[in-house]
Design a protein around this motif. Structure first.
Motif, PDB file in Angstrom:
ATOM      1  N   LEU A 208       4.368   9.062  14.531  1.00 11.40           N
ATOM      2  CA  LEU A 208       3.333   8.460  15.382  1.00 11.40           C
ATOM      3  C   LEU A 208       3.335   9.228  16.701  1.00 11.40           C
ATOM      4  O   LEU A 208       4.392   9.603  17.200  1.00 11.40           O
TER       5      LEU A 208
ATOM      6  N   SER B 158       0.544   7.810   5.319  1.00 10.39           N
ATOM      7  CA  SER B 158       1.827   7.208   4.953  1.00 10.39           C
ATOM      8  C   SER B 158       2.080   5.990   5.858  1.00 10.39           C
ATOM      9  O   SER B 158       2.736   6.100   6.890  1.00 10.39           O
ATOM     10  N   PRO B 159       1.547   4.801   5.477  1.00  9.81           N
ATOM     11  CA  PRO B 159       1.719   3.611   6.309  1.00  9.81           C
ATOM     12  C   PRO B 159       3.200   3.274   6.457  1.00  9.81           C
ATOM     13  O   PRO B 159       3.977   3.501   5.519  1.00  9.81           O
ATOM     14  N   LEU B 160       3.595   2.755   7.607  1.00 12.79           N
ATOM     15  CA  LEU B 160       4.962   2.244   7.740  1.00 12.79           C
ATOM     16  C   LEU B 160       5.083   1.061   6.783  1.00 12.79           C
ATOM     17  O   LEU B 160       4.140   0.265   6.638  1.00 12.79           O
ATOM     18  N   ASN B 161       6.208   0.968   6.153  1.00 12.05           N
ATOM     19  CA  ASN B 161       6.438  -0.058   5.140  1.00 12.05           C
ATOM     20  C   ASN B 161       6.867  -1.369   5.833  1.00 12.05           C
ATOM     21  O   ASN B 161       8.020  -1.797   5.743  1.00 12.05           O
TER      22      ASN B 161
ATOM     23  N   SER C 238       4.854  12.585   9.314  1.00  9.08           N
ATOM     24  CA  SER C 238       3.786  12.479  10.309  1.00  9.08           C
ATOM     25  C   SER C 238       4.198  11.450  11.365  1.00  9.08           C
ATOM     26  O   SER C 238       3.870  10.272  11.264  1.00  9.08           O
TER      27      SER C 238
ATOM     28  N   PRO D 115      11.855   0.118   4.062  1.00  7.46           N
ATOM     29  CA  PRO D 115      10.991  -0.958   4.536  1.00  7.46           C
ATOM     30  C   PRO D 115      11.502  -1.548   5.854  1.00  7.46           C
ATOM     31  O   PRO D 115      12.707  -1.450   6.148  1.00  7.46           O
ATOM     32  N   TYR D 116      10.597  -2.133   6.619  1.00  5.26           N
ATOM     33  CA  TYR D 116      10.948  -2.819   7.861  1.00  5.26           C
ATOM     34  C   TYR D 116      10.885  -4.324   7.650  1.00  5.26           C
ATOM     35  O   TYR D 116       9.842  -4.851   7.255  1.00  5.26           O
TER      36      TYR D 116
ATOM     37  N   VAL E 208       0.847  -1.191   0.000  1.00  8.22           N
ATOM     38  CA  VAL E 208       0.000   0.000   0.000  1.00  8.22           C
ATOM     39  C   VAL E 208       0.880   1.237   0.000  1.00  8.22           C
ATOM     40  O   VAL E 208       1.505   1.557   1.019  1.00  8.22           O
ATOM     41  N   PRO E 209       0.973   1.934  -1.122  1.00  3.78           N
ATOM     42  CA  PRO E 209       1.837   3.112  -1.164  1.00  3.78           C
ATOM     43  C   PRO E 209       1.211   4.263  -0.367  1.00  3.78           C
ATOM     44  O   PRO E 209      -0.007   4.293  -0.159  1.00  3.78           O
ATOM     45  N   PRO E 210       2.042   5.211   0.055  1.00  8.41           N
ATOM     46  CA  PRO E 210       1.506   6.391   0.730  1.00  8.41           C
ATOM     47  C   PRO E 210       0.471   7.071  -0.178  1.00  8.41           C
ATOM     48  O   PRO E 210       0.608   7.066  -1.399  1.00  8.41           O
TER      49      PRO E 210
ATOM     50  N   ARG F  11       7.583   7.512   7.839  1.00  2.87           N
ATOM     51  CA  ARG F  11       7.767   7.289   6.405  1.00  2.87           C
ATOM     52  C   ARG F  11       7.561   8.639   5.724  1.00  2.87           C
ATOM     53  O   ARG F  11       6.457   8.978   5.297  1.00  2.87           O
TER      54      ARG F  11
ATOM     55  N   VAL G 112       4.255  11.306  -5.490  1.00  2.00           N
ATOM     56  CA  VAL G 112       4.603  11.135  -4.091  1.00  2.00           C
ATOM     57  C   VAL G 112       5.853  10.269  -4.022  1.00  2.00           C
ATOM     58  O   VAL G 112       5.833   9.095  -4.410  1.00  2.00           O
TER      59      VAL G 112
ATOM     60  N   VAL H 196      -1.747  10.502  -1.154  1.00  2.00           N
ATOM     61  CA  VAL H 196      -2.021  11.937  -1.074  1.00  2.00           C
ATOM     62  C   VAL H 196      -3.080  12.171  -2.129  1.00  2.00           C
ATOM     63  O   VAL H 196      -2.795  12.101  -3.329  1.00  2.00           O
TER      64      VAL H 196
ATOM     65  N   VAL I 206      -0.841   4.372  11.708  1.00  2.00           N
ATOM     66  CA  VAL I 206      -0.696   5.549  10.853  1.00  2.00           C
ATOM     67  C   VAL I 206      -1.146   6.782  11.611  1.00  2.00           C
ATOM     68  O   VAL I 206      -1.879   6.693  12.592  1.00  2.00           O
ATOM     69  N   ARG I 207      -0.717   7.920  11.145  1.00  2.00           N
ATOM     70  CA  ARG I 207      -1.192   9.211  11.654  1.00  2.00           C
ATOM     71  C   ARG I 207      -1.629  10.017  10.431  1.00  2.00           C
ATOM     72  O   ARG I 207      -0.856  10.795   9.873  1.00  2.00           O
ATOM     73  N   PRO I 208      -2.896   9.798  10.026  1.00  2.00           N
ATOM     74  CA  PRO I 208      -3.374  10.449   8.797  1.00  2.00           C
ATOM     75  C   PRO I 208      -3.574  11.950   9.015  1.00  2.00           C
ATOM     76  O   PRO I 208      -3.769  12.402  10.148  1.00  2.00           O
TER      77      PRO I 208
END
Lengths: 277, 277, 277, 277
Positions: B259, A257-260, B257, B28-29, A111-113, B270, B22, A115, A269-271
């Motif tokens: 956490l 921007s989900p952590l990868n 952003s 990645p983790y 899932v890409p970031p 990210r 973007v 915007v 996430v922090r939308p």
């Protein structure tokens, strides 16, 4: 290559610098925060504190260890999070995809970031309520009426956020989890309606996103099936949409921007909602 | 209140919808990823797998447990992360602030999400190198020359990212950690120069952000002192700036952003660079 | 019921009080200790330190968080730890037994604490070596000869400990793990011989208990199959048998008390040898 | 050295082989088990399941990750667990001893395995109760009377276990934690009396060992101060002493083998009472 001037400026940057407001749609993380009991609790400790090790120049440091489930706090579900009759999105076997302990197909790393355009469907506002009651099913009629009242058309690729007002219960842990009372949200019909709009993702201000009947817990989650498994639409949960509602934003630039996390079924996430100042 | 139309549109959203790109500036983790040995390793497991519990309607789910230090992978340092002679930013006693195991003052929860101008100072490009050599100190002259060559002026409130090219070593764990070879980066002088520009934050493509001498490890970190403790400027580490460089972006809209981890000394992030398509 | 005198004394207690020696057959736990890379590393932190919370009477406390794999350090394998062609001990399906994330059948909770006869088969002593060389297969001939030389007959229900001397490498992490060199131990033949003696459990002073060829890692573990899957004999690993050998104990009272971890595939243990003073 | 016969036999081993019974004084570990909220919860997952990796010969394995506080479940407190006015046992500064995040002085690694005389002081039996009521202080009179009724004299070096009967509440999590009701146990006077007997350790069948007033939580723990800080006597908590009581054992061989966790403030344990068959 020393002379190549790098690209400068842009209309986007001009607007950003002119002044935009950044609204935080996420929740803080603290031990004891409300969360689904189905997931590992959030824990935070300081393995190292200032003074444990002092450098020769007098410098020292403290650091953290955090440990939690990816579906705790404000988070986004990957497509691999849910299966139906043993199948994941795309018809792949869940049993096969989870061999090795991570989902290379359907994991959150896919899932890409984002915007893009964000839309808020404000259900309490529609009804003149402070918040939806517990165990209230947000119907297709509710969704259509909210969009109409806000003079908004949902477009393909949008992220649609559904406000129930449940976020107001955040400070009462058991009330927010809502096991006994049930929790408001859409159900299967609402999910099908959203999916038909070809949106990118959905979000809500509850832990489980969808309608939970009184005392039923998570025994049936048809919206998760429709969105994640059948339509490949990611779900964001435990958002805080109160400020968006208070300040009358029905449409905004949405950022997440989900952590990868390779192979994971979700990510904290922090939308953000970006609006002009 | 049912009739109040929510706010619509904006120039910002128009540009976003017209088309922006973007760029992902994070890593990645995965278990075994390069990281400082001073921090808890990243671990990921599936406590629940599909089939462990099947709902009456045939639905099932998998979930994750993640556990790691906040200074692992691409992350941002809070001001409380580093102390000098027992003091944190603002002159507060580190020993006092850490009582209770979290930093209510100086923790990452005090760092709001950033959407602002980002600037890339591309040091290898300046010198015509693929990447800076190990243990190369990026000097004030380098920083000024890079800005000049890129025809960029750093402004107050900007986030300045410094590329060393070290990210190219990511796939070789020990090489990227660079304990034996040393690692390129700015040192005290560069940090003072950056601080004088009243910027909001800095970032780099190495684990420790600043210059590390060959074999010296993290024994002295003067740039951390100057930036975090003396000037309240956050540091972002382990970024990937290669694409920004390859595509010639010296200036962009920067988004990060963190956490909202109450009392923590840092957060995984990210970060993004937004540019027009 | 106030008058019923509780049972007193016993020959056992008399001997204990007369004086016995307790030999520790386990290893200390510390971050960075040698362990198989296949298992979560041992970590220890103090979430709470003295002073974080001080009671009104001036008392305070510190506590710990420990996190590790059950097959790290001195530990005992449950029968469910290993499967062969999808089957566990007793012919049960491994896939079925692990549904839900714990082994109600074959988990370590099914292994009661043991207090029984312990026998040490001291292989280096047999050969006049300080220790067995790396990648040395301890054969049936070795086992029989060691027993004969020690004038010991193995009996049903005994716990048999096999010393290779590998414990001497404990302070050299990579040497003790022995990935490159291979590690001494019994293989299939030795396991079959031990199984035929109807013993209760086996133990050794290496991480993987059995013979590992040079560079082969854990690619084949026939002794685990024979012992755990085919014969229901538990395996104790990473023991320290040096003191038993130095002090000439070939037979002793063996004590091991696994933590009652419901559904786990193993448990950390600190086994003891009790001998008379 | 091949001819040296190893030592054989012993009166101890003869009795063991003739037949002894091993009574388990510990509790099982499961997620959700009763525990003090002051400590990290017990969690267990299977990072690896059978089938995740299959060896060329058809073998596979599953393993565990466990994570918990050392004061969860049946456990033993190290001397460094508690401080009084900033001092640990021996007068050492708690603040100094905890630098670096572990207690090299006073940690559980300093507590060797114990095999010694164990004594049960059965307070409900004394009073003809099924169990002590909540918030009942077990007094010196109770302790002396129980010993007298059981015709037992406590000797130096003994481990004294105090039964309240509270273990009967184990299946009711909140009841066993007893925050609202208070919990029975000795207090300062009882602790001083025990300490005067020069015993090695004490144990009880409650989480906090000592008397807790109704609703008072752990606000005052004078027995911990007397025993750990002032007298260097270790405390074992959350034991199950019901079987010892039912079967009338007032005296037995007591065995406890703490995990050798270097620098930790405690360790999970599974203590045993050995009696003749």
């Amino acid at each position: 290559m020393t002379d190549v001037a790098l690209t400068h400026g842009s209309a986007l940057l001009e607007i950003v610098q002119r002044g935009i407001r950044v609204l935080d749609l996420g929740r803080p993380y603290q031990q004891g925060m409300p969360q689904s009991p189905n997931h590992p609790a959030y824990t935070h400790t300081l393995p190292r504190r200032h003074g444990d090790m002092v450098r020769s120049d007098g410098g020292s440091a403290a650091n953290d260890l955090i440990s939690f489930g990816t579906h705790v706090g404000t988070h986004i579900d990957a497509l691999a999070h849910v299966s139906q009759d043993g199948k994941l999105y795309g018809g792949h076997s869940a049993a096969d995809e989870q061999v090795g302990g991570r989902f290379m197909r359907g994991g959150i790393h896919e899932v890409p970031p984002m915007v893009c355009r964000g839309v808020l469907l404000d259900i309490p506002r529609l009804h003149g309520w402070a918040a939806c009651p517990p165990a209230y099913e947000i119907t297709v009629t509710d969704l259509e009426a909210a969009a109409a009242a806000q003079k908004i058309a949902i477009g393909a690729g949008d992220v649609v956020l559904i406000r129930s007002g449940w976020a107001q219960r955040w400070d009462d842990r058991e009330a927010y989890i809502g096991a006994a009372t049930g929790v408001p949200g859409i159900s299967e019909a609402g999910a099908l309606w959203l999916a038909s709009q070809k949106i990118r993702a959905v979000g809500a201000d509850t832990i489980a996103f969808e309608y939970l009947a009184e005392g039923a817990g998570h025994s049936r989650l048809p919206a998760h099936r429709v969105l994640l498994v059948e339509n490949g639409i990611n779900i964001i949960e435990t958002m805080n949409l109160e400020q968006l509602s208070e300040e009358n934003y029905g449409e905004f630039t949405f950022v997440v921007s989900p952590l990868n996390l390779v192979g994971a079924t979700g990510s904290p996430v922090r939308p953000l909602a970006l609006v002009e100042a």
